[in-house]
Design an enzyme around this catalytic site. Structure first.
Site, PDB file in Angstrom:
ATOM      1  N   ASP A  35       0.871  -1.178   0.000  1.00 51.49           N
ATOM      2  CA  ASP A  35       0.000   0.000   0.000  1.00 51.49           C
ATOM      3  C   ASP A  35       0.909   1.229   0.000  1.00 51.49           C
ATOM      4  OD1 ASP A  35      -1.566   2.166   0.747  1.00 51.49           O
ATOM      5  OD2 ASP A  35      -2.723   1.034   2.215  1.00 51.49           O
ATOM      6  N   VAL A  62      -6.316   4.314  -5.281  1.00 51.16           N
ATOM      7  CA  VAL A  62      -5.117   4.840  -4.629  1.00 51.16           C
ATOM      8  C   VAL A  62      -5.303   6.316  -4.268  1.00 51.16           C
ATOM      9  CG1 VAL A  62      -3.864   5.444  -6.761  1.00 51.16           C
ATOM     10  CG2 VAL A  62      -2.603   4.740  -4.731  1.00 51.16           C
ATOM     11  N   ASP A  63      -6.077   7.029  -5.076  1.00 52.14           N
ATOM     12  CA  ASP A  63      -6.368   8.446  -4.818  1.00 52.14           C
ATOM     13  C   ASP A  63      -7.080   8.595  -3.461  1.00 52.14           C
ATOM     14  OD1 ASP A  63      -6.620  11.157  -5.337  1.00 52.14           O
ATOM     15  OD2 ASP A  63      -8.335  10.946  -6.686  1.00 52.14           O
TER      16      ASP A  63
HETATM   17  P1  ADP Z   1      -6.827   4.921 -11.917  1.00 50.44           P
HETATM   18  O1  ADP Z   1      -8.110   5.704 -11.800  1.00 50.44           O
HETATM   19  O2  ADP Z   1      -5.669   5.767 -12.412  1.00 50.44           O
HETATM   20  O3  ADP Z   1      -7.011   3.658 -12.672  1.00 50.44           O
HETATM   21  P2  ADP Z   1      -6.874   3.461  -9.365  1.00 50.44           P
HETATM   22  O4  ADP Z   1      -6.601   3.985  -8.022  1.00 50.44           O
HETATM   23  O5  ADP Z   1      -8.254   2.963  -9.641  1.00 50.44           O
HETATM   24  O6  ADP Z   1      -6.424   4.614 -10.392  1.00 50.44           O
HETATM   25  O7  ADP Z   1      -5.861   2.293  -9.691  1.00 50.44           O
HETATM   26  C1  ADP Z   1      -4.516   2.489 -10.014  1.00 50.44           C
HETATM   27  C2  ADP Z   1      -3.697   1.321  -9.453  1.00 50.44           C
HETATM   28  O8  ADP Z   1      -3.467   1.558  -8.072  1.00 50.44           O
HETATM   29  C3  ADP Z   1      -4.396  -0.034  -9.551  1.00 50.44           C
HETATM   30  O9  ADP Z   1      -3.445  -0.992 -10.032  1.00 50.44           O
HETATM   31  C4  ADP Z   1      -4.800  -0.338  -8.122  1.00 50.44           C
HETATM   32  O10 ADP Z   1      -4.808  -1.725  -7.856  1.00 50.44           O
HETATM   33  C5  ADP Z   1      -3.697   0.350  -7.357  1.00 50.44           C
HETATM   34  N1  ADP Z   1      -3.985   0.737  -5.968  1.00 50.44           N
HETATM   35  C6  ADP Z   1      -5.177   0.974  -5.369  1.00 50.44           C
HETATM   36  N2  ADP Z   1      -4.998   1.343  -4.080  1.00 50.44           N
HETATM   37  C7  ADP Z   1      -3.639   1.349  -3.871  1.00 50.44           C
HETATM   38  C8  ADP Z   1      -2.803   1.623  -2.755  1.00 50.44           C
HETATM   39  N3  ADP Z   1      -3.312   1.995  -1.570  1.00 50.44           N
HETATM   40  N4  ADP Z   1      -1.452   1.520  -2.900  1.00 50.44           N
HETATM   41  C9  ADP Z   1      -0.921   1.159  -4.102  1.00 50.44           C
HETATM   42  N5  ADP Z   1      -1.650   0.890  -5.196  1.00 50.44           N
HETATM   43  C10 ADP Z   1      -2.993   0.972  -5.081  1.00 50.44           C
END
Ligand code: ADP
Length: 234
Positions: A35, A62-63
């Site tokens: 994470d 992740v946002d």
């Molecule tokens: P986007 O809208 O750019 O696709 P997402 O957040 O939906 O962004 O996903 C981008 C990547 O981040 C995905 O591969 C997801 O599995 C990953 N992800 C989600 N949460 C986390 C986290 N806390 N830390 C690292 N990677 C994450």
């Protein structure tokens, strides 16, 4: 997860020097499963990248995790920024993440897949697991260019802020559905290209949310000799 080391083959002096440079830039790249908001402070990561949306006010994936960890101060700060177009990036302080040693967050907005300029047949060639054929060449779609731009923008911010160690999630590969193997090649290719030319950041860590996601990066790195040939640098 450690990467296998690149072993240069013996050659003439200039080839060896080039190999040494390649070895060095690949060795500065790591792939981790975890994470991005709870990385071990001993890694020395001083900036993380957020896969944001154009509002910069937080979302899912992740946002959302980054906004929760950084706190409401981040949202308040971002309300003053006027958003961010797809393919660009903006830097902010890390607020609540500073206690983990993170000083900066570089928010970038990746493209949504499928790109509008692509036929159904071309789309089918680019889903995860599909063979990479001519129609699937990197750079073929505008979405490739926008994702590449995200990486170039965050590397420029890293240079501007003199970052030692930058952590990057797999931009666009969640809700935005960019094919993961393709995104991993674009991410690694641009990180590698930047590190060949620049000393800042010293290290780049790709933070993947699952072992499977990390495997796409390892595959991109291990097969770079096949798909980076057109650049003449592997
Ligand atoms: P986007 O809208 O750019 O696709 P997402 O957040 O939906 O962004 O996903 C981008 C990547 O981040 C995905 O591969 C997801 O599995 C990953 N992800 C989600 N949460 C986390 C986290 N806390 N830390 C690292 N990677 C994450």
């Amino acid at each position: 997860m450690e990467l296998p080391q690149f072993n240069p083959t013996p050659g003439n002096d200039s080839a060896s020097a080039a190999d040494h440079q390649l070895n060095d830039s690949v060795a500065r790249i790591r792939v981790l499963v975890g994470d991005i908001t709870s990385l071990d402070p001993s890694l020395g990561i001083d900036a993380i990248v957020n896969a944001a949306n154009e509002s910069l006010l937080g979302g899912g994936g992740v946002d959302g995790a980054i906004h929760r960890a950084a706190g409401l101060e981040l949202r308040k700060h971002n309300q003053t920024l006027g958003g961010c177009p797809t393919g660009l990036a903006k830097g902010t302080p890390a607020f609540g993440l500073e206690k983990q040693g993170i000083q900066h967050i570089f928010h970038t907005v990746g493209p949504i897949w499928p790109p509008e300029d692509q036929s159904e047949q071309e789309q089918a060639a680019m889903v995860p697991g599909a063979p990479i054929d001519d129609s699937a060449k990197l750079g073929y779609t505008y979405a490739d260019t926008l994702l590449a731009s995200c990486y170039m923008q965050v590397f420029a911010l890293a240079v501007q802020h003199n970052i030692e160690h930058l952590a990057i999630p797999a931009i666009s590969t969640g809700v935005y559905r960019f094919p993961k193997p393709r995104a991993a090649r674009i991410a690694f290719g641009h990180a590698h290209g930047h590190l060949l030319r620049a000393e800042i950041p010293n290290k780049i860590t790709f933070v993947c949310f699952s072992e499977q996601d990390a495997a796409y990066y390892h595959d991109a790195i291990n097969t770079r000799g096949q798909w980076m040939v057109s650049r003449g640098r592997i």
